[in-house]
Design a protein around this motif. Sequence first.
Motif, PDB file in Angstrom:
ATOM      1  N   VAL A  14       0.276  -0.431  -2.193  1.00 31.31           N
ATOM      2  CA  VAL A  14      -0.938   0.310  -2.530  1.00 31.31           C
ATOM      3  C   VAL A  14      -2.152  -0.358  -1.875  1.00 31.31           C
ATOM      4  N   CYS A  15      -2.232  -1.671  -1.949  1.00 32.13           N
ATOM      5  CA  CYS A  15      -3.346  -2.388  -1.304  1.00 32.13           C
ATOM      6  C   CYS A  15      -3.324  -2.183   0.206  1.00 32.13           C
ATOM      7  N   THR A  17      -2.076   0.361   1.848  1.00 32.84           N
ATOM      8  CA  THR A  17      -2.461   1.744   2.139  1.00 32.84           C
ATOM      9  C   THR A  17      -3.957   1.946   1.985  1.00 32.84           C
ATOM     10  N   LEU A  18      -4.548   1.347   0.969  1.00 29.56           N
ATOM     11  CA  LEU A  18      -5.991   1.435   0.797  1.00 29.56           C
ATOM     12  C   LEU A  18      -6.723   0.712   1.931  1.00 29.56           C
ATOM     13  N   ARG A  21      -6.781   3.011   4.835  1.00 27.47           N
ATOM     14  CA  ARG A  21      -7.871   3.984   4.667  1.00 27.47           C
ATOM     15  C   ARG A  21      -9.212   3.347   5.013  1.00 27.47           C
ATOM     16  N   ALA A  22      -9.394   2.105   4.577  1.00 27.67           N
ATOM     17  CA  ALA A  22     -10.650   1.398   4.841  1.00 27.67           C
ATOM     18  C   ALA A  22     -10.823   1.081   6.327  1.00 27.67           C
ATOM     19  N   VAL A  71      -2.375   5.270  -5.312  1.00 29.28           N
ATOM     20  CA  VAL A  71      -3.289   5.431  -4.182  1.00 29.28           C
ATOM     21  C   VAL A  71      -4.239   6.596  -4.438  1.00 29.28           C
ATOM     22  N   VAL A  74      -6.835   5.398  -7.194  1.00 28.91           N
ATOM     23  CA  VAL A  74      -7.733   4.331  -6.755  1.00 28.91           C
ATOM     24  C   VAL A  74      -8.631   4.805  -5.607  1.00 28.91           C
ATOM     25  N   ALA A  75      -8.083   5.609  -4.690  1.00 32.35           N
ATOM     26  CA  ALA A  75      -8.886   6.117  -3.565  1.00 32.35           C
ATOM     27  C   ALA A  75     -10.028   6.997  -4.059  1.00 32.35           C
ATOM     28  N   LEU A  78     -12.623   4.248  -5.003  1.00 31.30           N
ATOM     29  CA  LEU A  78     -13.093   3.410  -3.902  1.00 31.30           C
ATOM     30  C   LEU A  78     -13.763   4.192  -2.782  1.00 31.30           C
ATOM     31  N   ASP A  81     -12.459   9.991  -2.557  1.00 33.17           N
ATOM     32  CA  ASP A  81     -11.490  11.024  -2.172  1.00 33.17           C
ATOM     33  C   ASP A  81     -11.333  12.029  -3.310  1.00 33.17           C
TER      34      ASP A  81
END
Length: 108
Positions: A14-15, A17-18, A21-22, A71, A74-75, A78, A81
């Motif tokens: 998950v981290c 994948t985030l 995205r970042a 994801v 959390v997205a 953060l 989304d």
Amino acid sequence: MTWVVLFCAIGIEVCATLALRASDGFRRKVWIAPVVLGYLASFYLLWLTLSLGLPVGIAYGVWTACGVALVAVVARYLFGDPLTVKMLVGIGFIVAGVLVIELASAAH
């Protein structure tokens, strides 16, 4: 122990994948290392989970389902989304599916 390793694999995935995205399509170079190292660590822990005896169907199903759900949630916070009611219903189905898989595996 097996489930702890699997949940660590999920958290790291998950981290990663985030971080992907970042990275904004790897235009922000600082995020490349966390993405690559995170996915490598997550796959290693998934492999370890399998070597500890968890069946691949259960391990992979839980890993992917929890990853997708986490994801998405959390997205939302953060990155802003979208997280619609339909998406939340889908996440509910994912959680229910993971529970069914776990209960079915415990019965055997």
